[in-house]
Design an enzyme around this catalytic site. Structure first.
Site, short mmCIF file in Angstrom:
data_model
loop_
_atom_site.label_atom_id
_atom_site.label_comp_id
_atom_site.label_asym_id
_atom_site.label_seq_id
_atom_site.Cartn_x
_atom_site.Cartn_y
_atom_site.Cartn_z
N LYS A 60 -2.11 -1.47 -3.84
CA LYS A 60 -2.95 -0.27 -3.80
C LYS A 60 -2.05 0.96 -3.86
O LYS A 60 -1.10 1.04 -3.09
CB LYS A 60 -3.77 -0.26 -2.50
CG LYS A 60 -4.70 0.94 -2.37
CD LYS A 60 -5.47 0.88 -1.05
CE LYS A 60 -6.37 2.09 -0.92
NZ LYS A 60 -7.09 2.10 0.38
N LYS A 65 0.86 -1.18 0.00
CA LYS A 65 0.00 0.00 0.00
C LYS A 65 0.90 1.23 0.00
O LYS A 65 1.66 1.46 0.94
CB LYS A 65 -0.92 0.01 1.22
CG LYS A 65 -1.87 1.22 1.24
CD LYS A 65 -2.79 1.14 2.45
CE LYS A 65 -3.75 2.32 2.50
NZ LYS A 65 -4.64 2.25 3.68
#
Length: 334
Positions: free
Chosen positions: A258, A203
């Protein structure tokens, strides 16, 4: 006319592109309903439908309306939803105690969803930013630094409360070191052996998250703060593979990359190296860009959305969290 035909290649790549049927026969990647996960925002109250200004078409829904929407999604064939709470300011605190409240918004929502639609997959976000008074994903010390191990202790309580409510998948999105192993041990110890962990393993500290923070109400509490000390540097690729390996060794069942489109190279490297279920998140900023361009008539929404999601599949994604999931499900059925 001189005979130059012998100069032409025997293999003409355009030959297979000539007809629709042959293009279909050699198509390498396909997008299906099975690839879609729909992120949803739930808020307190009843009959509440609040538009998210920076995400046209996306709403915060109270539980009663969220249940209605979930029924529609299930009948469209979408396999799972990801749940994100909008927490009232008075319930936010430095210790994020509301995150593991058995009667909290997420926990009540999960129980209601599983009672109503037991076959619909429910994914819950395990992170503290919606619950902290400062908007960070963990607890902070006197210097404002997010402390790792103390945060994990709260994340474990949060994950257990979600599992006990009936969540199928808990998804730690906090990026604390070692949290996957501790959460896995806790789930096993409490006999939640089939509760899956979707680890947000790579992330990035991205600027594409802005509309999401508006939606859950953490933008105001975070203020001018940032998450650089725990989310990944967008410049790094090898580091992502180390993060993923550690999460898998600690017991993650799936990994998440992400954001999505700017990080297709990370998806491809992860899939090639590990061969595990690999998910991607087409985040709020990606949604907002495509939606705004379509609303202005600059792009064909259906075509660019389908193309962008196909790119996730081509890069190696097994499933995609996307705010377009409902629209895509309808397009695929049409």
């Amino acid at each position: 006319m001189t005979n130059n035909t012998m100069n032409f290649p025997h293999t003409r790549m355009r030959r297979m592109r000539f007809s629709d049927f042959s293009r279909r026969l050699m198509r390498e990647n396909r997008l299906s309903l099975d690839d879609l996960i729909y992120p949803m925002f739930v808020t307190e109250g009843s009959m509440q439908r609040q538009a998210v200004a920076s995400m046209p078409g996306i709403e915060r829904l109270s539980l009663d309306l969220l249940l209605e929407e979930a029924h529609e999604l299930y009948h469209l064939g979408i396999p799972a939803i990801a749940l994100f709470p909008v927490i009232a300011d008075e319930k936010k605190s430095d210790d994020a105690a509301e995150s593991y409240n058995r009667e909290g918004l997420v926990q009540r929502s999960v129980r209601a969803l599983k009672d109503a639609l037991p076959e619909l997959g429910i994914i819950t976000d395990v992170a503290l930013d919606p619950f902290t008074s400062h908007g960070q994903d963990g607890l902070i010390n006197q210097h404002g630094y997010v402390v790792n191990d103390e945060t994990i202790a709260v994340l474990v309580k949060q994950a257990l409360s979600h599992a006990e409510a009936g969540a199928d998948i808990v998804a730690p999105s906090d990026m604390m070191d070692g949290r996957i192993g501790v959460i896995r041990d806790a789930l096993e110890a409490h006999r939640h052996v089939n509760t899956r962990i979707l680890a947000y393993s790579a992330k990035y500290a991205s600027s594409f998250y802005g509309p999401f923070r508006d939606a859950v109400g953490s933008a105001g509490t975070l203020g001018k703060g940032n998450k650089y000390s725990y989310q990944m540097d967008p410049a790094n690729s090898d580091e992502a593979l180390r993060e993923i390996l550690l999460d898998l060794q600690e017991g993650a069942d799936m990994i998440m990359i992400k954001p999505g489109m700017p990080y297709l190279d990370i998806i491809r490297r992860a899939k090639d190296q590990f061969g595990v279920p690999t998910f991607a998140y087409q985040v709020s900023g990606e949604y907002a860009m495509l939606k705004a361009a379509a609303m202005n008539g600059w792009l064909d929404e259906k075509q660019v959305v389908l193309e962008s999601l196909l790119a996730f599949k081509r890069a190696g994604s097994d499933a995609i969290l996307t705010y377009f999931a409902k629209s895509v499900a309808q397009w695929l059925q049409d």
